[in-house]
Design an enzyme around this catalytic site. Structure first.
Site, PDB file in Angstrom:
ATOM      1  N   SER A 215      35.227  39.550  42.939  1.00 51.19           N
ATOM      2  CA  SER A 215      35.726  38.178  43.112  1.00 51.19           C
ATOM      3  C   SER A 215      34.923  37.112  42.405  1.00 51.19           C
ATOM      4  O   SER A 215      35.456  36.028  42.115  1.00 51.19           O
ATOM      5  CB  SER A 215      35.794  37.846  44.606  1.00 51.19           C
ATOM      6  OG  SER A 215      34.524  37.981  45.199  1.00 51.19           O
TER       7      SER A 215
ATOM      8  N   LYS B  83      38.678  31.486  42.352  1.00 50.10           N
ATOM      9  CA  LYS B  83      39.019  30.273  43.096  1.00 50.10           C
ATOM     10  C   LYS B  83      39.735  29.222  42.254  1.00 50.10           C
ATOM     11  O   LYS B  83      40.443  28.359  42.793  1.00 50.10           O
ATOM     12  CB  LYS B  83      37.754  29.667  43.705  1.00 50.10           C
ATOM     13  CG  LYS B  83      37.172  30.462  44.860  1.00 50.10           C
ATOM     14  CD  LYS B  83      38.010  30.300  46.112  1.00 50.10           C
ATOM     15  CE  LYS B  83      37.304  30.873  47.330  1.00 50.10           C
ATOM     16  NZ  LYS B  83      38.050  30.623  48.577  1.00 50.10           N
TER      17      LYS B  83
END
Length: 415
Positions: free
Chosen positions: A308, A53
């Protein structure tokens, strides 16, 4: 209609290079052997903020005008975007406000405070990302801040697309499949922008939690659809509605959009930790958990699974193990009716339980006015095949009351 361009993704790569590490693309010997394929893990969990992110958040905030930066920025996040946002604010010396769901794991809240320092204020609001997002947008208008969307913004999408550039630069052979986790769809959209241009034969498969299939539902409906309820367990990928930009990109360019049961994800978290010494959060395990669904299709292929993130709270370990056991049909809950006489419990343990069965949950209150009193009993089995013989022995000796694993309301109330 917006579509991420490779030149913009390359510009993003230059902008974020000082804050976002080039994460490794690591072969997995264990998974490659299981699936008879070349399985590579793109380790986005190894960023300083422990998720990809940072790429999108920093690229977006860096694109703001001086006036916008001076007024400050705001975001809503279930955790990972918040940390990337906070790190970016601290690095660029910009005041920021983060809205997070009240159910966000404590670990993610504390990490956001750490990365943001004095530059970021955290407000816990609502039960889901969507609740926090709505509150943040109201706050944004009131205080004239710039909203930094976690996924539905071109600059965020282009920042996430830098993952694709790295994968293609790092792989020594052409990639046949890339599995990408999908929450709001920002990572998948950025990946599509890069891969469709530079490696058009690569198939991109999006993976969502079974309890929050917002992208899959929207693609099936051919319209961006908001779900009425979701399972919030896989918090990093649990949104009621994906972005409008991301929906339009993903619906036309994903090879497939699939879901994985939360219990399967939990078992994968435990396997990856115990066998590979890798800590992943639930959303980070999605792309590994899904491989069983493509067992034949990926055989002999070069496959990338994007891991992720690794922002997992250790206090969730008991729930993760429980969900994994329930999914594997190794943990079963019963209402057991015990005769109110001495030795009844001993008889149950000796004559009903199998040699490898273990009681892991027991709630019982003696009722002096009744011949039989119910108890809620949780039993862990060695094999799913042990269930039928166990139930048979319970019925033969008149202990059986009810099986509650498949009675959701009763299960949630009693367990």
């Amino acid at each position: 209609m917006y579509f991420p361009q490779i030149d913009d993704i390359r510009k993003a790569a230059k902008i974020i290079k000082d804050v976002a590490e080039t994460t490794p693309l690591t072969p997995s010997i264990r998974l490659s052997k299981i699936y008879e394929a070349n399985i590579l893990l793109k380790r986005e969990d190894l960023h300083q903020v422990r998720s990809y992110k940072i790429r999108g958040a920093y690229n977006k905030i860096s694109s703001l005008t001086k006036d916008e930066m001076a007024h400050g920025v705001i975001c809503a996040s279930a955790g990972n975007h918040a940390q990337g946002f906070a790190f970016s604010c601290n690095h660029l010396k910009i005041k920021g406000v983060v809205f997070m769901p009240s159910v966000t794991p404590k670990q993610k809240v504390e990490q956001t405070k750490l990365f943001g320092g004095d530059w970021v204020t955290i407000i816990l609001e609502g039960d889901t990302f969507d609740d926090s997002s709505n509150a943040a947008k109201e706050y944004c208008i009131k205080h004239k801040l710039t909203y930094i969307h976690p996924f539905d913004d071109p600059k965020t999408i282009e920042g996430q697309g830098t993952v694709g550039l790295e994968i293609l630069e790092q792989s020594k052979t052409p990639i046949d499949y890339i599995f990408v986790p999908v929450g709001g769809g920002g990572l998948a959209s950025g990946l599509i922008g890069c891969i469709s241009e530079l490696s058009p034969n690569t198939k991109i498969i999006g993976v969502e939690p079974e309890g929050a299939p917002s992208m899959k539902t929207s693609i099936e409906n051919n319209v961006n659809t908001e779900l009425s309820t979701i399972d919030k367990f896989i918090d990093g990928a649990a949104v009621k509605k994906v972005g409008d930009y991301t929906f339009n990109i993903c619906k036309d360019h994903l090879y497939k959009m699939v879901t994985v049961p939360e219990g399967k994800v939990c078992q994968t978290i435990l396997d990856v930790y115990n066998r590979d010494a890798i800590v992943v959060e639930p959303a980070g395990a999605l792309t590994i958990a899904v491989l069983d669904q493509f067992l034949e299709e990926i055989k002999g292929k070069n496959v990338v699974c994007i891991v992720s993130g690794s922002n997992n709270d250790i206090t969730r370990t008991a729930e993760i193990k429980e969900r994994a056991l329930l999914f594997g049909k190794l943990k079963h809950y019963f209402i057991v009716r015990f005769p109110q006489r001495p030795g009844a419990l001993k008889e149950f343990v000796v004559s009903v339980l199998g040699e490898n069965d273990d009681i892991t949950h027991f709630e019982y209150s003696k009722k002096s006015s009744k011949e039989n009193a119910p108890a809620v009993v949780g039993i862990e089995l060695k094999s799913p095949d042990d269930l039928a013989p166990l139930v048979l022995r319970m019925k033969e000796r008149n202990f059986y009351g009810d099986y509650i694993n498949d009675k959701k309301d009763l299960f949630d109330y009693l367990v």
